[in-house]
Design a protein around this motif. Structure first.
Motif, PDB file in Angstrom:
ATOM      1  N   ILE A  67       0.887  -0.993   0.388  1.00 43.09           N
ATOM      2  CA  ILE A  67      -0.107   0.109  -0.173  1.00 43.09           C
ATOM      3  C   ILE A  67       0.762   1.063  -0.071  1.00 43.09           C
ATOM      4  O   ILE A  67       2.293   0.946   0.352  1.00 43.09           O
ATOM      5  CB  ILE A  67      -1.092  -0.044   1.459  1.00 43.09           C
ATOM      6  CG1 ILE A  67       0.229   0.011   2.644  1.00 43.09           C
ATOM      7  CG2 ILE A  67      -2.166  -1.524   1.254  1.00 43.09           C
ATOM      8  CD1 ILE A  67      -0.788   0.365   3.306  1.00 43.09           C
ATOM      9  N   HIS A  68       0.212   2.123  -0.684  1.00 37.14           N
ATOM     10  CA  HIS A  68       1.285   3.464  -0.725  1.00 37.14           C
ATOM     11  C   HIS A  68       1.201   4.654   0.903  1.00 37.14           C
ATOM     12  O   HIS A  68      -0.149   4.442   1.463  1.00 37.14           O
ATOM     13  CB  HIS A  68       0.526   4.860  -2.101  1.00 37.14           C
ATOM     14  CG  HIS A  68       1.686   5.323  -2.208  1.00 37.14           C
ATOM     15  ND1 HIS A  68       2.579   5.371  -2.898  1.00 37.14           N
ATOM     16  CD2 HIS A  68       1.396   6.689  -2.451  1.00 37.14           C
ATOM     17  CE1 HIS A  68       2.712   6.783  -2.951  1.00 37.14           C
ATOM     18  NE2 HIS A  68       1.957   7.531  -2.402  1.00 37.14           N
ATOM     19  N   TYR A  69       2.144   5.297   1.279  1.00 39.47           N
ATOM     20  CA  TYR A  69       2.272   5.673   2.821  1.00 39.47           C
ATOM     21  C   TYR A  69       2.920   6.780   2.161  1.00 39.47           C
ATOM     22  O   TYR A  69       4.146   7.012   1.231  1.00 39.47           O
ATOM     23  CB  TYR A  69       3.162   5.309   3.616  1.00 39.47           C
ATOM     24  CG  TYR A  69       3.290   5.880   4.312  1.00 39.47           C
ATOM     25  CD1 TYR A  69       1.802   5.999   5.180  1.00 39.47           C
ATOM     26  CD2 TYR A  69       4.569   6.949   4.988  1.00 39.47           C
ATOM     27  CE1 TYR A  69       2.672   6.968   6.627  1.00 39.47           C
ATOM     28  CE2 TYR A  69       4.284   7.391   5.860  1.00 39.47           C
ATOM     29  CZ  TYR A  69       3.380   7.114   6.922  1.00 39.47           C
ATOM     30  OH  TYR A  69       3.655   8.339   8.015  1.00 39.47           O
ATOM     31  N   ASP A  70       2.568   8.500   1.394  1.00 37.88           N
ATOM     32  CA  ASP A  70       2.283   9.434   1.827  1.00 37.88           C
ATOM     33  C   ASP A  70       1.667  10.335   2.658  1.00 37.88           C
ATOM     34  O   ASP A  70       1.096  11.088   2.203  1.00 37.88           O
ATOM     35  CB  ASP A  70       2.805   9.677   0.437  1.00 37.88           C
ATOM     36  CG  ASP A  70       3.584  11.077   0.501  1.00 37.88           C
ATOM     37  OD1 ASP A  70       4.046  11.359   1.589  1.00 37.88           O
ATOM     38  OD2 ASP A  70       3.496  12.030  -0.837  1.00 37.88           O
ATOM     39  N   PRO A  71       2.709  11.329   3.805  1.00 40.15           N
ATOM     40  CA  PRO A  71       1.880  11.773   4.786  1.00 40.15           C
ATOM     41  C   PRO A  71       2.241  13.625   4.103  1.00 40.15           C
ATOM     42  O   PRO A  71       1.091  14.296   5.187  1.00 40.15           O
ATOM     43  CB  PRO A  71       2.942  12.250   5.766  1.00 40.15           C
ATOM     44  CG  PRO A  71       4.166  11.150   6.277  1.00 40.15           C
ATOM     45  CD  PRO A  71       3.968  10.404   4.143  1.00 40.15           C
ATOM     46  N   ASN A  72       2.816  13.647   3.177  1.00 42.84           N
ATOM     47  CA  ASN A  72       2.261  15.255   2.398  1.00 42.84           C
ATOM     48  C   ASN A  72       1.186  15.161   2.039  1.00 42.84           C
ATOM     49  O   ASN A  72       0.236  16.981   1.669  1.00 42.84           O
ATOM     50  CB  ASN A  72       3.459  15.089   1.248  1.00 42.84           C
ATOM     51  CG  ASN A  72       4.875  15.090   1.852  1.00 42.84           C
ATOM     52  OD1 ASN A  72       4.785  16.988   2.478  1.00 42.84           O
ATOM     53  ND2 ASN A  72       5.496  14.830   1.852  1.00 42.84           N
ATOM     54  N   LEU A  73       0.216  14.378   1.642  1.00 46.19           N
ATOM     55  CA  LEU A  73      -0.836  13.939   1.062  1.00 46.19           C
ATOM     56  C   LEU A  73      -1.973  15.061   1.441  1.00 46.19           C
ATOM     57  O   LEU A  73      -2.378  16.152   1.377  1.00 46.19           O
ATOM     58  CB  LEU A  73      -1.258  12.399   0.975  1.00 46.19           C
ATOM     59  CG  LEU A  73      -0.840  11.487  -0.444  1.00 46.19           C
ATOM     60  CD1 LEU A  73      -1.259  10.588  -0.441  1.00 46.19           C
ATOM     61  CD2 LEU A  73      -0.350  12.548  -1.755  1.00 46.19           C
ATOM     62  N   PHE A 109      -1.665  16.885   4.105  1.00 48.62           N
ATOM     63  CA  PHE A 109      -0.617  17.607   5.014  1.00 48.62           C
ATOM     64  C   PHE A 109      -0.310  19.311   3.832  1.00 48.62           C
ATOM     65  O   PHE A 109       0.431  20.074   4.128  1.00 48.62           O
ATOM     66  CB  PHE A 109       0.411  17.435   5.430  1.00 48.62           C
ATOM     67  CG  PHE A 109       0.124  17.190   7.135  1.00 48.62           C
ATOM     68  CD1 PHE A 109       0.602  18.294   8.000  1.00 48.62           C
ATOM     69  CD2 PHE A 109       0.711  15.877   7.746  1.00 48.62           C
ATOM     70  CE1 PHE A 109       0.382  18.173   9.257  1.00 48.62           C
ATOM     71  CE2 PHE A 109      -0.040  15.749   8.542  1.00 48.62           C
ATOM     72  CZ  PHE A 109      -0.189  16.463   9.489  1.00 48.62           C
ATOM     73  N   SER A 110      -0.243  18.553   3.009  1.00 49.50           N
ATOM     74  CA  SER A 110      -0.399  19.495   1.717  1.00 49.50           C
ATOM     75  C   SER A 110      -1.390  20.725   1.718  1.00 49.50           C
ATOM     76  O   SER A 110      -1.890  21.879   1.432  1.00 49.50           O
ATOM     77  CB  SER A 110      -0.379  18.710   0.440  1.00 49.50           C
ATOM     78  OG  SER A 110      -2.081  18.345   0.094  1.00 49.50           O
ATOM     79  N   ARG A 111      -2.926  19.988   2.672  1.00 52.99           N
ATOM     80  CA  ARG A 111      -3.740  20.552   2.403  1.00 52.99           C
ATOM     81  C   ARG A 111      -3.582  21.038   4.189  1.00 52.99           C
ATOM     82  O   ARG A 111      -3.871  22.507   4.573  1.00 52.99           O
ATOM     83  CB  ARG A 111      -5.210  20.328   2.795  1.00 52.99           C
ATOM     84  CG  ARG A 111      -5.939  20.759   3.194  1.00 52.99           C
ATOM     85  CD  ARG A 111      -7.860  20.046   3.205  1.00 52.99           C
ATOM     86  NE  ARG A 111      -7.250  18.864   4.203  1.00 52.99           N
ATOM     87  CZ  ARG A 111      -7.346  17.131   4.220  1.00 52.99           C
ATOM     88  NH1 ARG A 111      -6.911  16.551   3.248  1.00 52.99           N
ATOM     89  NH2 ARG A 111      -7.588  17.096   5.328  1.00 52.99           N
ATOM     90  N   ALA A 115       4.850  24.628   1.078  1.00 51.65           N
ATOM     91  CA  ALA A 115       5.641  23.424   1.109  1.00 51.65           C
ATOM     92  C   ALA A 115       6.861  23.385   1.776  1.00 51.65           C
ATOM     93  O   ALA A 115       7.689  22.429   2.516  1.00 51.65           O
ATOM     94  CB  ALA A 115       6.320  22.873  -0.994  1.00 51.65           C
ATOM     95  N   GLU A 116       7.688  24.403   2.033  1.00 51.91           N
ATOM     96  CA  GLU A 116       8.731  25.420   3.257  1.00 51.91           C
ATOM     97  C   GLU A 116       8.214  24.595   4.485  1.00 51.91           C
ATOM     98  O   GLU A 116       9.177  24.406   4.918  1.00 51.91           O
ATOM     99  CB  GLU A 116       9.529  26.302   2.349  1.00 51.91           C
ATOM    100  CG  GLU A 116      11.059  26.776   3.646  1.00 51.91           C
ATOM    101  CD  GLU A 116      11.167  27.759   2.952  1.00 51.91           C
ATOM    102  OE1 GLU A 116      12.132  28.735   3.738  1.00 51.91           O
ATOM    103  OE2 GLU A 116      11.180  28.350   1.939  1.00 51.91           O
ATOM    104  N   TYR A 126      -5.919  12.733  10.236  1.00 52.67           N
ATOM    105  CA  TYR A 126      -6.260  12.662   8.236  1.00 52.67           C
ATOM    106  C   TYR A 126      -5.319  11.305   7.935  1.00 52.67           C
ATOM    107  O   TYR A 126      -4.988  11.424   6.897  1.00 52.67           O
ATOM    108  CB  TYR A 126      -4.709  13.445   7.759  1.00 52.67           C
ATOM    109  CG  TYR A 126      -6.450  14.984   8.174  1.00 52.67           C
ATOM    110  CD1 TYR A 126      -8.125  14.833   7.901  1.00 52.67           C
ATOM    111  CD2 TYR A 126      -5.615  15.879   8.964  1.00 52.67           C
ATOM    112  CE1 TYR A 126      -8.909  16.178   8.272  1.00 52.67           C
ATOM    113  CE2 TYR A 126      -6.593  16.856   9.492  1.00 52.67           C
ATOM    114  CZ  TYR A 126      -8.045  16.632   9.257  1.00 52.67           C
ATOM    115  OH  TYR A 126      -8.756  17.919   8.711  1.00 52.67           O
ATOM    116  N   TRP A 127      -4.788   9.907   8.937  1.00 59.74           N
ATOM    117  CA  TRP A 127      -3.717   9.388   8.086  1.00 59.74           C
ATOM    118  C   TRP A 127      -4.350   8.312   7.790  1.00 59.74           C
ATOM    119  O   TRP A 127      -3.928   7.839   6.446  1.00 59.74           O
ATOM    120  CB  TRP A 127      -3.656   8.255   9.978  1.00 59.74           C
ATOM    121  CG  TRP A 127      -2.712   6.806   9.440  1.00 59.74           C
ATOM    122  CD1 TRP A 127      -1.689   7.195   9.571  1.00 59.74           C
ATOM    123  CD2 TRP A 127      -3.269   5.759   8.838  1.00 59.74           C
ATOM    124  NE1 TRP A 127      -0.915   6.034   9.038  1.00 59.74           N
ATOM    125  CE2 TRP A 127      -2.317   5.470   8.690  1.00 59.74           C
ATOM    126  CE3 TRP A 127      -4.594   5.435   8.908  1.00 59.74           C
ATOM    127  CZ2 TRP A 127      -2.316   3.605   8.396  1.00 59.74           C
ATOM    128  CZ3 TRP A 127      -4.867   4.035   8.454  1.00 59.74           C
ATOM    129  CH2 TRP A 127      -2.758   3.289   8.314  1.00 59.74           C
TER     130      TRP A 127
END
Length: 204
Positions: free
Chosen positions: A17-23, A25-27, A32-33, A81-82
């Protein structure tokens, strides 16, 4: 090359399964910085790994909120939001795993995962219930690449280390498995996994 492989052990995150906390948290943190700073200094990989080792989310959040009270909402957003961090399965990898199970291969899973989020993942992705069993780091207070977790998995599931192959996206975890006497391959994609398994005499 060792003898025949009788046991196949899959990691889960970034393998099945894909995992990316940025998904999410981009909201939560659109800049980005600032978001990069937050992951480097607040909700770090090392902080999250302790939940994989068994620390409760309430304790984890309290620890950070005590240091960064102005970031409380963002800190709590990590667990809140995990589910958005694991938005899809790698269908080609899942197909390989399911095919191995269907042909009668002994398949288990060994994962660094917080206990509660893994229960949620099983609901989201029913194929995680298909292997013979799973060792979840957060349930036993051990994490990869510590040798003890590989040894416990082998004991619990009756695996012969030299006849076991482990699949993980982390080179450190692959090396940990090898140190415990297992065969192991570094996962970078389903096509390479097929080739790697074939080199051990496992057709997919």
């Amino acid at each position: 090359m060792a003898g025949p492989i009788n046991h196949i052990v899959f990691d889960i995150g970034k393998v099945l399964i894909h995992y990316d906390p940025n998904l999410p948290f981009s909201r939560v943190i659109p800049d980005a910085e600032e978001r990069a700073w937050f992951f480097a200094n607040v909700c770090t990989h090392e902080w999250n790994l302790e939940q994989d080792r068994g620390r409760s989310w309430s304790d984890a959040e309290a620890l950070l909120i005590g240091t960064f009270p102005e970031r409380e909402e963002q800190i709590r957003a990590f667990r809140k939001y995990w589910p958005e961090m694991v938005p899809y399965a790698y269908e080609d990898s899942v197909k390989i795993m399911e095919g191995l199970i269907e042909e009668g291969r002994d398949v288990t899973m060994l994962t660094n995962f917080a206990a509660d989020t893994f229960r949620h993942a099983r609901e989201m992705y029913p194929f995680l219930n298909k292997p013979r069993g799973v060792t979840v780091s957060g349930e036993i207070a051990l994490i990869k690449p510590d040798r003890e977790i590989y040894e416990k998995h082998a004991r619990d599931f009756g695996l012969e280390p030299q006849s076991t192959i482990f699949i993980d996206d982390s080179l450190a975890n692959v090396e940990g498995a090898r140190a415990a006497g297992w065969q192991a391959v570094h996962f970078t994609g389903a096509a390479k996994l097929k080739t790697d398994l074939a080199s051990f005499g496992i057709a997919t």
